[in-house]
Write a protein that holds these residues in place. Structure first.
Motif, mmCIF file in Angstrom:
data_model
loop_
_atom_site.group_PDB
_atom_site.id
_atom_site.type_symbol
_atom_site.label_atom_id
_atom_site.label_comp_id
_atom_site.label_asym_id
_atom_site.label_seq_id
_atom_site.Cartn_x
_atom_site.Cartn_y
_atom_site.Cartn_z
ATOM 1 N N ALA A 32 -3.217 -119.648 27.241
ATOM 2 C CA ALA A 32 -4.389 -119.873 26.623
ATOM 3 C C ALA A 32 -5.535 -119.062 27.570
ATOM 4 N N ASP A 33 -5.434 -118.082 28.387
ATOM 5 C CA ASP A 33 -6.115 -117.321 28.992
ATOM 6 C C ASP A 33 -6.443 -116.081 28.443
ATOM 7 N N PHE A 34 -7.535 -115.929 27.642
ATOM 8 C CA PHE A 34 -7.939 -114.636 26.912
ATOM 9 C C PHE A 34 -8.815 -113.933 27.711
ATOM 10 N N ASP A 35 -9.486 -114.372 28.819
ATOM 11 C CA ASP A 35 -10.321 -113.638 29.631
ATOM 12 C C ASP A 35 -9.806 -112.583 30.437
ATOM 13 N N LYS A 36 -8.463 -112.725 30.980
ATOM 14 C CA LYS A 36 -7.938 -111.779 31.821
ATOM 15 C C LYS A 36 -6.977 -110.922 31.193
ATOM 16 N N ILE A 37 -7.032 -110.646 30.155
ATOM 17 C CA ILE A 37 -5.686 -109.736 29.528
ATOM 18 C C ILE A 37 -5.786 -108.483 30.099
ATOM 19 N N GLY A 38 -4.533 -108.334 30.517
ATOM 20 C CA GLY A 38 -4.454 -106.813 31.368
ATOM 21 C C GLY A 38 -5.094 -106.868 32.593
#
Length: 403
Positions: free
Chosen positions: A59-65
């Motif tokens: 659910a974490d789309f803020d720390k992609i990569g």
């Protein structure tokens, strides 16, 4: 008991195999209690290509990569019965690249038995800086081969590895090339203190208070510096030091003599306890020949101490020879703890487990807080070993074996 006071949120310990017990023990000693399989997925596509994934919150789309931003990732790499060293090496490259592309600040490879170290020079004089002058016969041995140790170092660096840690690497050429490629961030750990502590505190050898009746033996000139340092670390001023010489008459045959530069001769050594040190053993032919040669001293005890033990079928058969008393080794190749791997040698093997020692060294490199242990190793010994009195596990229990 773990070495670190608490788990560092900036360190992630993984392996090129999710169920590697050696890696799991290092992680635990550093305070990481999460299973490696919960940190990295060893995904493989249907076409057999390897694609690891550092597991993140779906659910974490803020720390992609950026999941590993600022973190140090430690890849623990050891031999395996399941995968070849080629497969494991390729896995190291891809895991290191995945770590860096997901923000890792530093990638450390811990490879106790450094891959490709036997391929430590190439088919030209300039390919490999050795401690001796290469002649045409030495160059010919590598005719047609690549300088694979150099290639491995360069590929590790290219993939994102910043630091390499290994144990008792025997090759000057390998050490020089890794030091150059990693700009000094190469750590070749030599287990002087571990061997010394065990030899001084167990009953594996018999000798006087100042080392009377103890002989330290180097199997060849290449091992002299290591054994001389062991002599200093033991601190037994009346122990003796001898050095052997070996002449290889063909691929699998050697002749053993006392080296002309040996500090002591055999005079007055009758009935001594002898410990023969080496960095690695494969077929066992040289060590058995050496022990047979040393039998003329009529030793009370004969111990072979070796850091990397390749338990081949051929080696097990050879080293079952009665001239070789006990074998003291490290678990740099963790499969040596397997009873089938030890085979007939089990009754005369003592394995010193060094995961906590490596964890402590990693904490030093990463400047992590830790509960320092003076002798961070564990002991594995078969109940069939004639010295077995009760299960000795921790190094500090050794004094209880003293008479």
């Amino acid at each position: 008991m773990t070495l670190s006071t608490s788990q560092s949120t900036n360190v992630v310990v993984v392996s090129n195999s999710s169920d590697n017990p050696f890696a799991i023990d290092i992680a635990y000693a550093m305070g990481q209690y999460d299973d490696i399989a919960d940190l990295i997925s060893m995904k493989q596509f249907m076409n057999s290509e390897f694609c690891p994934r550092f597991i993140s919150d779906e659910a974490d789309f803020d720390k992609i990569g950026r999941k590993l931003k600022g973190k140090s990732v430690i890849i623990v790499s050891t031999g395996s019965h399941v995968k070849s060293r080629q497969e494991l090496a390729m896995s190291n490259f891809i895991i290191a690249r995945a770590a860096k592309e997901n923000g890792a600040a530093r990638v450390i490879l811990v490879e106790p038995d450094l891959f490709y170290s036997a391929q430590d020079r190439g088919p030209h004089i300039s390919l490999g800086e050795t401690s001796f002058e290469r002649d045409i016969k030495d160059v010919k041995k590598f005719d047609g081969q690549p300088f694979t140790a150099k290639l491995y170092a360069q590929m590790l660096k290219l993939s994102g590895v910043d630091t390499v840690m290994t144990i008792h690497n025997h090759s000057d050429s390998v050490q020089k090339i890794f030091t150059e490629v990693f700009e000094g961030d190469f750590h070749n750990l030599i287990p002087y203190e571990i061997y010394a502590h065990y030899l001084l505190n167990s009953d594996i050898l018999h000798y006087g208070e100042d080392g009377e009746g103890l002989v330290l033996c180097a199997p060849d000139k290449g091992a002299r510096d290591f054994v001389k340092e062991m002599y200093k670390t033991l601190g037994l001023k009346k122990a003796k030091f001898i050095m052997l010489d070996k002449e290889r008459t063909n691929e699998r045959k050697v002749e053993i003599t006392l080296h002309k530069e040996s500090e002591h001769t055999f005079d007055g050594l009758d009935g001594a306890s002898i410990v023969l040190f080496d960095d690695m053993v494969r077929t066992g032919s040289t060590v058995v020949k050496s022990c047979q040669f040393l039998k003329q001293i009529n030793p009370q005890r004969m111990v072979f101490a070796v850091s990397h033990f390749y338990a081949s079928d051929e080696g097990r058969e050879r080293m079952a020879h009665p001239a070789l008393g006990e074998i003291l080794t490290l678990n740099t190749l963790p499969t040596i703890l397997n009873r089938d791997e030890q085979g007939r040698l089990r009754k005369k093997m003592v394995v010193l487990k060094v995961e906590k020692w490596l964890a402590q060294e990693l904490c030093n490199i990463l400047d992590l807080p830790q509960n320092h242990e003076a002798n961070p190793y564990k002991i594995d010994m078969s109940s069939k070993n004639p010295r077995f009195k009760r299960k000795i596990w921790f190094s500090e229990e050794l004094h209880e074996l003293q008479p």
